[in-house]
Design a protein around this motif. Structure first.
Motif, short mmCIF file in Angstrom:
data_model
loop_
_atom_site.label_atom_id
_atom_site.label_comp_id
_atom_site.label_asym_id
_atom_site.label_seq_id
_atom_site.Cartn_x
_atom_site.Cartn_y
_atom_site.Cartn_z
N ASP A 164 0.85 -1.20 0.00
CA ASP A 164 0.00 0.00 0.00
C ASP A 164 0.89 1.26 0.00
OD1 ASP A 164 -2.50 1.56 0.55
OD2 ASP A 164 -1.40 1.98 2.41
N LEU A 165 1.91 1.24 0.85
CA LEU A 165 2.84 2.38 0.89
C LEU A 165 3.52 2.56 -0.46
CD1 LEU A 165 4.30 4.58 2.57
CD2 LEU A 165 5.97 2.84 3.24
N SER A 166 3.91 1.46 -1.07
CA SER A 166 4.56 1.51 -2.37
C SER A 166 3.66 2.21 -3.40
CB SER A 166 4.91 0.10 -2.83
OG SER A 166 5.52 0.13 -4.09
N GLY A 167 2.37 1.92 -3.33
CA GLY A 167 1.42 2.53 -4.27
C GLY A 167 1.22 4.02 -4.05
N ARG A 168 1.53 4.48 -2.83
CA ARG A 168 1.32 5.90 -2.49
C ARG A 168 2.59 6.73 -2.57
NH1 ARG A 168 0.34 6.65 2.69
NH2 ARG A 168 0.71 4.52 3.42
N ILE A 203 16.15 -2.67 -0.93
CA ILE A 203 15.11 -3.70 -0.87
C ILE A 203 14.05 -3.27 -1.87
CG2 ILE A 203 13.36 -4.83 0.56
CD1 ILE A 203 14.99 -3.75 3.03
N VAL A 204 13.83 -4.07 -2.89
CA VAL A 204 12.83 -3.74 -3.91
C VAL A 204 11.57 -4.54 -3.60
CG1 VAL A 204 12.34 -3.64 -6.37
CG2 VAL A 204 14.70 -3.35 -5.56
N THR A 205 10.47 -3.84 -3.40
CA THR A 205 9.23 -4.52 -2.99
C THR A 205 8.69 -5.39 -4.12
OG1 THR A 205 8.02 -2.48 -3.51
CG2 THR A 205 8.58 -2.86 -1.21
N LEU A 206 7.91 -6.40 -3.73
CA LEU A 206 7.51 -7.44 -4.69
C LEU A 206 6.64 -6.91 -5.83
CD1 LEU A 206 6.87 -10.56 -2.42
CD2 LEU A 206 8.97 -9.82 -3.58
N ASP A 207 5.93 -5.81 -5.62
CA ASP A 207 5.12 -5.25 -6.70
C ASP A 207 6.01 -4.78 -7.85
OD1 ASP A 207 6.03 -3.37 -4.80
OD2 ASP A 207 4.62 -1.85 -5.50
N GLU A 208 7.26 -4.42 -7.55
CA GLU A 208 8.19 -3.99 -8.61
C GLU A 208 9.02 -5.14 -9.15
OE1 GLU A 208 10.63 -0.54 -8.10
OE2 GLU A 208 9.01 0.58 -7.13
N VAL A 209 9.23 -6.17 -8.32
CA VAL A 209 10.11 -7.28 -8.73
C VAL A 209 9.38 -8.23 -9.67
CG1 VAL A 209 11.37 -9.30 -7.91
CG2 VAL A 209 11.49 -7.16 -6.63
N GLY A 210 8.09 -8.45 -9.42
CA GLY A 210 7.36 -9.48 -10.18
C GLY A 210 7.70 -10.85 -9.63
N ASP A 211 7.90 -11.83 -10.51
CA ASP A 211 8.14 -13.21 -10.10
C ASP A 211 9.57 -13.39 -9.59
OD1 ASP A 211 8.39 -15.94 -9.81
OD2 ASP A 211 7.75 -16.43 -11.86
#
Ligand code: ZN
Length: 295
Positions: free
Chosen positions: A56-60, A202-210
């Motif tokens: 959620d934070l990543s989206g904001r 640390i790259v959050t999973l929404d940016e990393v993908g699989d």
């Protein structure tokens, strides 16, 4: 979202990297946390507080950055980055987790993950010099994907395991092979002070993908020495988290480094040992790169 730890006045501070600018996480989040909230102060505390709502934070984050421009600390190139988590309570390392690497070591395929430990004192930043060459003449590299835990968990299923991951980073599991093989336990060769580069973010999973489809490469003095993909891991991330959390609680900021593919210096003919002045780089697709000089 990319999370970093940067140095300011002799202290590590939690930061958020947007393009090439670093923003102080405390300043950026002050407005929404309230002026009376205690300072986060460290990446571990940030993960403790925001781990469950990290996506959620990543989206904001773009909106937050636009509304809090004063939180910008500086450009990436002008700041000193540490390991993204500077005080992890646990640094767990998986050995023998790629088929081709198991083959080059001449060992049997493991039936369960092989696990050893490092300490926070083993970790250095993504551009720091590797300063342990004086205690070994067999200094080796191991490019790896590392996972950072975002939420406490114990005995989780493989199905739910990724819900507890904050994101992915890059780790070079630098190893003193002579110390590693003096006994049956690998720790002396693996947990050397200030030996192990981690980061940059640390790259959050929404940016990393699989997480099981990332290209990984290691270069020594510009020559490629390892090249694989995380799809070839014997025990994928979900299995590792389920397996480890069966016997201990994983906490925000804990690191699990997931093993190295084929190509380590020890198994080359002739062996390729790192020496002072060598430049060793590890690049993980969509996550980032380490570049360290051996001192
Ligand atoms: Zn390793």
């Amino acid at each position: 979202m990319k999370l970093v730890s940067y140095e300011q006045g002799g202290q590590w501070r939690p930061g958020i990297l947007v393009q090439t600018s670093v923003f102080d996480a405390d300043a950026l989040l002050r407005a929404e946390r309230g002026t009376g909230a205690p300072a986060l102060g460290s990446m571990r505390n940030l993960l403790q507080e925001y781990g469950p709502t990290l996506l959620d934070l990543s989206g904001r984050i773009d909106a937050l950055v636009a509304s809090q421009p004063q939180a910008r600390v500086g450009e990436l190139g002008n700041l000193s980055l540490g390991p993204p988590v500077t005080d992890s309570a646990k640094v767990l390392c998986i050995g023998l987790n790629y088929n081709d690497h198991v083959a080059e070591t001449g060992r049997a395929l493991p039936t369960h993950p092989d696990i050893f430990a490092k300490y926070s004192s083993s970790l250095i930043g993504p551009s720091d010099d590797i300063l342990c060459s004086k205690i070994t003449s067999n200094l080796d590299f191991e490019g790896e994907m590392a996972i950072v835990i975002g939420r406490s968990c114990r005995n989780v299923s493989e199905e739910d395991a990724l819900d507890y991951v904050a994101g992915v980073t890059v780790l070079n599991d630098i190893t003193a092979r002579d110390l590693q093989y003096r006994g049956t336990q690998w720790l002396p060769g693996k947990a050397v002070d200030a030996s192990t580069p981690v980061g940059p973010a640390i790259v959050t999973l929404d940016e990393v993908g699989d997480v099981q489809a990332l290209d990984i490469r290691t270069l020594v003095n510009g020559q490629e020495v390892q090249h694989s993909n995380t799809r070839y891991m014997i025990f994928p991330v979900r299995k590792l988290i389920a397996y480890i959390s069966y016997f201990l609680e994983l906490s925000p900021g804990d690191i699990i480094t997931t093993g190295t593919p084929q190509g380590i210096g020890a198994k080359r003919q002739p062996p390729l040992w790192l020496k002072p002045g060598d430049v060793v780089e590890v690049a993980l697709e969509g996550v980032g790169s380490l570049r360290n000089v051996v001192g």
